[in-house]
Every structure is written in structure tokens, then in C-alpha cells.
Design a protein around this motif. Structure first.
Motif, mmCIF file in Angstrom:
data_model
loop_
_atom_site.group_PDB
_atom_site.id
_atom_site.type_symbol
_atom_site.label_atom_id
_atom_site.label_comp_id
_atom_site.label_asym_id
_atom_site.label_seq_id
_atom_site.Cartn_x
_atom_site.Cartn_y
_atom_site.Cartn_z
ATOM 1 N N VAL A 103 0.848 -1.280 -0.049
ATOM 2 C CA VAL A 103 -0.044 0.031 0.322
ATOM 3 C C VAL A 103 0.836 0.875 -0.323
ATOM 4 C CG1 VAL A 103 -0.123 -0.084 2.197
ATOM 5 C CG2 VAL A 103 -1.672 1.578 1.429
ATOM 6 N N LYS A 104 0.891 2.821 -0.657
ATOM 7 C CA LYS A 104 1.344 3.288 -0.910
ATOM 8 C C LYS A 104 0.089 4.554 -1.002
ATOM 9 C CE LYS A 104 2.024 2.739 -6.310
ATOM 10 N NZ LYS A 104 3.563 2.918 -6.840
ATOM 11 N N VAL A 105 0.406 5.670 -0.664
ATOM 12 C CA VAL A 105 0.048 6.858 -0.864
ATOM 13 C C VAL A 105 0.526 7.555 -1.960
ATOM 14 C CG1 VAL A 105 -0.334 9.191 0.120
ATOM 15 C CG2 VAL A 105 -0.018 7.485 1.253
ATOM 16 N N VAL A 106 -0.443 7.520 -3.004
ATOM 17 C CA VAL A 106 -0.413 8.304 -4.232
ATOM 18 C C VAL A 106 -0.075 9.969 -4.484
ATOM 19 C CG1 VAL A 106 -0.473 6.208 -5.809
ATOM 20 C CG2 VAL A 106 -2.467 6.810 -5.327
ATOM 21 N N SER A 107 -1.132 10.160 -3.084
ATOM 22 C CA SER A 107 -1.726 11.380 -3.440
ATOM 23 C C SER A 107 -2.287 12.167 -1.867
ATOM 24 C CB SER A 107 -3.244 11.813 -4.204
ATOM 25 O OG SER A 107 -3.943 13.463 -4.164
ATOM 26 N N SER A 108 -1.274 13.233 -1.402
ATOM 27 C CA SER A 108 -1.502 13.142 -0.228
ATOM 28 C C SER A 108 -2.412 13.636 0.179
ATOM 29 C CB SER A 108 0.306 13.723 0.482
ATOM 30 O OG SER A 108 0.084 13.972 1.344
ATOM 31 N N SER A 109 -2.892 13.749 1.513
ATOM 32 C CA SER A 109 -4.182 15.395 2.355
ATOM 33 C C SER A 109 -2.843 16.388 2.595
ATOM 34 C CB SER A 109 -4.705 14.318 3.284
ATOM 35 O OG SER A 109 -3.917 14.377 3.849
ATOM 36 N N GLY A 110 -2.188 16.348 2.833
ATOM 37 C CA GLY A 110 -1.067 17.663 3.480
ATOM 38 C C GLY A 110 -1.283 17.062 4.822
ATOM 39 N N ASN A 111 -1.448 16.016 5.356
ATOM 40 C CA ASN A 111 -0.918 16.017 6.901
ATOM 41 C C ASN A 111 -0.656 15.219 6.898
ATOM 42 O OD1 ASN A 111 -1.756 14.993 9.653
ATOM 43 N ND2 ASN A 111 -3.234 17.469 9.195
ATOM 44 N N THR A 112 0.607 14.449 7.519
ATOM 45 C CA THR A 112 1.028 13.298 7.306
ATOM 46 C C THR A 112 0.392 12.852 8.936
ATOM 47 O OG1 THR A 112 3.502 14.310 7.396
ATOM 48 C CG2 THR A 112 3.335 12.481 7.799
ATOM 49 N N ALA A 113 0.182 13.045 9.470
ATOM 50 C CA ALA A 113 -0.511 12.259 10.924
ATOM 51 C C ALA A 113 -2.524 11.752 10.219
ATOM 52 C CB ALA A 113 -1.021 12.995 11.922
ATOM 53 N N PHE A 114 -2.877 12.425 9.055
ATOM 54 C CA PHE A 114 -3.834 12.302 8.202
ATOM 55 C C PHE A 114 -3.512 10.494 7.478
ATOM 56 C CE2 PHE A 114 -7.545 12.221 4.899
ATOM 57 C CZ PHE A 114 -8.106 12.285 5.679
ATOM 58 N N ASP A 115 -2.271 11.238 6.671
ATOM 59 C CA ASP A 115 -2.010 9.965 5.368
ATOM 60 C C ASP A 115 -1.184 8.652 6.342
ATOM 61 O OD1 ASP A 115 -2.275 12.114 3.518
ATOM 62 O OD2 ASP A 115 -0.473 12.586 3.279
ATOM 63 N N ASN A 116 -0.862 8.809 7.647
ATOM 64 C CA ASN A 116 -0.475 7.527 8.510
ATOM 65 C C ASN A 116 -1.802 7.059 9.200
ATOM 66 O OD1 ASN A 116 1.990 8.522 7.479
ATOM 67 N ND2 ASN A 116 3.006 9.587 9.632
ATOM 68 N N SER A 117 -2.216 7.965 9.430
ATOM 69 C CA SER A 117 -3.958 6.708 9.578
ATOM 70 C C SER A 117 -4.511 6.080 8.655
ATOM 71 C CB SER A 117 -4.769 8.073 10.321
ATOM 72 O OG SER A 117 -5.266 8.854 9.407
ATOM 73 N N ALA A 118 -4.279 6.415 7.620
ATOM 74 C CA ALA A 118 -5.315 5.563 6.264
ATOM 75 C C ALA A 118 -4.149 4.386 6.258
ATOM 76 C CB ALA A 118 -5.312 6.453 5.375
ATOM 77 N N LEU A 119 -2.822 5.063 6.494
ATOM 78 C CA LEU A 119 -2.011 4.109 5.739
ATOM 79 C C LEU A 119 -2.142 2.422 6.895
ATOM 80 C CD1 LEU A 119 1.029 5.642 4.868
ATOM 81 C CD2 LEU A 119 -0.673 4.130 3.429
ATOM 82 N N SER A 120 -2.772 3.026 8.086
ATOM 83 C CA SER A 120 -2.750 1.903 9.464
ATOM 84 C C SER A 120 -3.629 1.069 9.037
ATOM 85 C CB SER A 120 -2.517 2.478 10.464
ATOM 86 O OG SER A 120 -1.259 3.323 10.973
ATOM 87 N N ALA A 121 -5.066 2.228 8.631
ATOM 88 C CA ALA A 121 -5.705 1.478 8.709
ATOM 89 C C ALA A 121 -6.551 -0.024 7.364
ATOM 90 C CB ALA A 121 -7.079 2.302 8.260
ATOM 91 N N VAL A 122 -5.723 0.220 6.238
ATOM 92 C CA VAL A 122 -5.606 -0.420 5.312
ATOM 93 C C VAL A 122 -4.517 -2.121 5.897
ATOM 94 C CG1 VAL A 122 -4.380 -1.301 3.432
ATOM 95 C CG2 VAL A 122 -5.761 1.131 3.485
ATOM 96 N N ARG A 123 -3.138 -1.263 6.129
ATOM 97 C CA ARG A 123 -1.928 -3.056 7.059
ATOM 98 C C ARG A 123 -3.127 -2.388 8.456
ATOM 99 N NH1 ARG A 123 1.789 1.826 6.801
ATOM 100 N NH2 ARG A 123 3.287 1.070 5.067
ATOM 101 N N ALA A 124 -3.892 -2.799 8.706
ATOM 102 C CA ALA A 124 -4.565 -3.484 9.785
ATOM 103 C C ALA A 124 -5.679 -4.698 9.583
ATOM 104 C CB ALA A 124 -6.070 -2.601 10.407
ATOM 105 N N LEU A 125 -6.529 -4.327 8.098
ATOM 106 C CA LEU A 125 -7.304 -5.672 7.856
ATOM 107 C C LEU A 125 -6.309 -7.130 7.783
ATOM 108 C CD1 LEU A 125 -9.848 -3.902 5.474
ATOM 109 C CD2 LEU A 125 -10.218 -4.418 7.639
ATOM 110 N N PRO A 126 -6.680 -8.047 8.207
ATOM 111 C CA PRO A 126 -5.909 -9.185 8.062
ATOM 112 C C PRO A 126 -6.131 -9.603 6.482
ATOM 113 C CG PRO A 126 -7.424 -9.647 9.464
ATOM 114 C CD PRO A 126 -7.604 -8.181 9.312
ATOM 115 N N ARG A 127 -7.304 -9.796 6.284
ATOM 116 C CA ARG A 127 -8.036 -10.102 4.547
ATOM 117 C C ARG A 127 -8.374 -9.388 4.499
ATOM 118 N NH1 ARG A 127 -6.027 -15.163 2.692
ATOM 119 N NH2 ARG A 127 -6.091 -15.469 4.592
#
Length: 318
Positions: free
Chosen positions: A267-291
């Protein structure tokens, strides 16, 4: 042979004379001369002197020296005479040798001239013979050429006659063959036209069926993909915890790559929100799903879920 012996004798004589000159007897010392001073004064009477008594040993030595000198001069005169005789003999032999050489040279020149004349005569005879043979060979070849030319003309005439007959026969057969081919082609064209018409009709039916099946398949895949996309958005929305600083204007677009089993590959950010914490929270949500929920149909998965994008916004997931 005689010249060689004389040369050896001359060399021996010169060697002996040189040895004699190197070993010559010493000249006797010069005789003493008695002198007296003559004065302008009138001569005075001298006292009577007693004549000296001669020394027999000195007189004998002087006589021996004179005899040696005479013998040496006689030997030198004889040596000189022998040398002169040897020189004259050598000069005579040299002149004889030169005369013999000149005679031999003239004889060699005469022999060479005779050989050259014989060679030129032989060459002239050989050239004449070769010219005669060449002319005879030329005439023979010319006769053979004319005979061969005549045979070739006869053979060419016979060949042309046979070719004309064969050409006439070939043309008649070709005309028959063309007529048969024309009729066959007409039959084949008619059959092909009928077959093509049937094939076009069948192809049109097949294409219509395939288009209908594809449309139905597309509709089914789209419907199924929309169902699983909704499931994925629902699970991500439940796993996502936006930061307190998030606003409704913030949107982060992520690209997700999955395996056919639904497991996350990357998973990677292709268009940032401009807020690092916001982008990292989205990445964490994706990585949190086991399947991830994905369709079992391989075509639907490859088209919609192998790699896809999703936007995270506090008000919506799209």
C-alpha cells in the motif's frame, strides 16, 4: 705447374735474401788518419823519430774485416743477379700466362659466338616449325569449327521444328486445361460464395451471442465488484481512526495491491492530504485488515482488485 714451381723458388730466394740482410756482418771501423799542423813559420828541424812497429794482431783483424766486406759485396751482387733473373723469369711467365688467357678468352668468345649462332638458328627453326604447326592446328580447328557449326545449324533447325510442334500441342492442351480450370473455378467460386454467406451469418450470430454473453458477464463482474468494493470500504471505515486534526477538506488517495487470497501485498500514498498524521492513519487502517474481501472469480479479481485505488475522507470513503 712450371709457373707454380718458379713462384715458390722466387719466394724462397726473397726470404733468404731478407735473412742475409738482417744478419749482415758489421762494417769494420774506419781507419785512423794521422795529420799534423802546418805552420807559416819556417819548418824547424824535427828530431829524428823511431818508426812505430806494426801490430800483427791488428793487421790480421783488418785483413779479415776487408775479406768479410769483399765477400759480403760479392754475395749481394750474386743475390741481386738472382733476383733480377727471377724477376725476368716471373715477367716472362706472366706474359705467357696473359697470352694464354687472351688465347683462351678469344677461344671462349669464338665458342660462345658459335653457340649463339647455333642457338639462334635452332630458335629460328623451332619458331618456323611452331608457326607451321600452329597454322596446321588453326586450319584443323577451323575445319572442325565449320563442321560443328553446320551440325549446330542442323540441330537448331531440328530443335525449332520439334519445339514448334511441341508448342502447338502444348497450346492445345493449355487451352483445354484453361477451359477446365475456368469451369472448376466457377464452381468453386459459387461454392465459396455460398459458404462465405453461411459463414458470415454464423459469425454474426456468434458475435451477437458473444456480445450478449460479454455484456452479461461485464454486468455480473461490475455488480460483483461493486459488492466487494462496498465490503472493503465498510471494513476500512471501521478500522480507520482519523486524527483530531482531520478536516472535511482533507483527502488521501492510496493504491492497494492484493493477492487472490485477499492478503495485502503493498500500500502506498499516491495523493497526499497534506497532513502526515492523516496519511499515516489511512495507511494504518489498510494494514490493520488481516484479509480483504475479494471475489473468487479470477477475472473479476484481476480486473478490479489486483491493484486499485481508494480515497480516505472524514466524510466518505471512495
Amino acid at each position: 705447374m712450371t709457373l707454380s714451381i718458379l713462384l715458390h723458388v722466387l719466394i724462397l730466394v726473397v726470404a733468404l735474401s731478407g735473412w742475409s740482410w738482417n744478419n749482415s756482418v758489421k762494417e769494420p771501423p774506419p781507419r785512423s788518419i794521422s795529420a799534423r799542423l802546418v805552420s807559416s813559420q819556417p819548418p824547424q828541424p824535427e828530431p829524428a823519430a823511431t818508426p812505430p812497429k806494426p801490430d800483427p794482431e791488428k793487421e790480421k783483424a783488418r785483413q779479415q774485416a776487408d775479406e768479410k766486406q769483399r765477400l759480403e759485396e760479392q754475395r749481394k751482387a750474386q743475390e741481386k743477379a738472382r733476383e733480377e733473373a727471377a724477376r725476368k723469369e716471373q715477367e716472362k711467365q706472366r706474359k705467357q700466362a696473359e697470352a694464354q688467357k687472351e688465347k683462351a678468352r678469344k677461344a671462349e668468345e669464338a665458342r660462345q659466338k658459335a653457340e649463339e649462332a647455333a642457338r639462334q638458328k635452332a630458335e629460328a627453326e623451332a619458331k618456323a616449325q611452331a608457326k607451321k604447326k600452329a597454322e596446321e592446328e588453326r586450319q584443323r580447328k577451323e575445319a572442325e569449327r565449320k563442321a560443328a557449326e553446320e551440325r549446330r545449324k542442323q540441330e537448331e533447325a531440328e530443335r525449332l521444328r520439334k519445339e514448334k510442334a511441341a508448342e502447338a500441342k502444348r497450346k492445345a492442351e493449355e487451352e483445354k486445361r484453361r477451359e477446365a480450370e475456368r469451369k472448376l473455378k466457377e464452381q468453386q467460386l459459387e461454392a465459396l460464395a455460398e459458404s462465405a454467406s453461411k459463414q458470415r451469418e454464423a459469425e454474426q450470430r456468434r458475435q451477437a451471442q458473444e456480445a450478449a454473453a460479454a455484456k452479461a458477464r461485464q454486468a455480473q463482474m461490475l455488480s460483483e465488484s461493486e459488492k466487494f468494493q462496498a465490503l472493503i470500504r465498510d471494513r476500512l471505515s471501521r478500522a480507520w481512526y482519523p486524527p483530531s486534526s482531520a478536516t472535511s477538506e482533507m483527502t488521501a488517495k492510496l493504491e492497494i495491491t492484493l493477492l487472490p487470497t485477499g492478503e495485502l501485498v503493498s500500500v502506498k500514498v499516491v495523493s497526499s492530504s497534506g497532513n502526515t498524521a492523516f496519511d499515516n492513519s489511512a495507511l494504518s487502517a489498510v494494514r490493520a485488515l488481516p484479509r480483504f474481501p475479494v471475489p473468487e472469480d479470477q477475472a473479476t479479481f484481476e480486473r478490479y482488485f489486483r491493484r486499485f485505488s481508494i480515497e480516505f475522507n472524514p466524510e466518505r470513503l471512495k
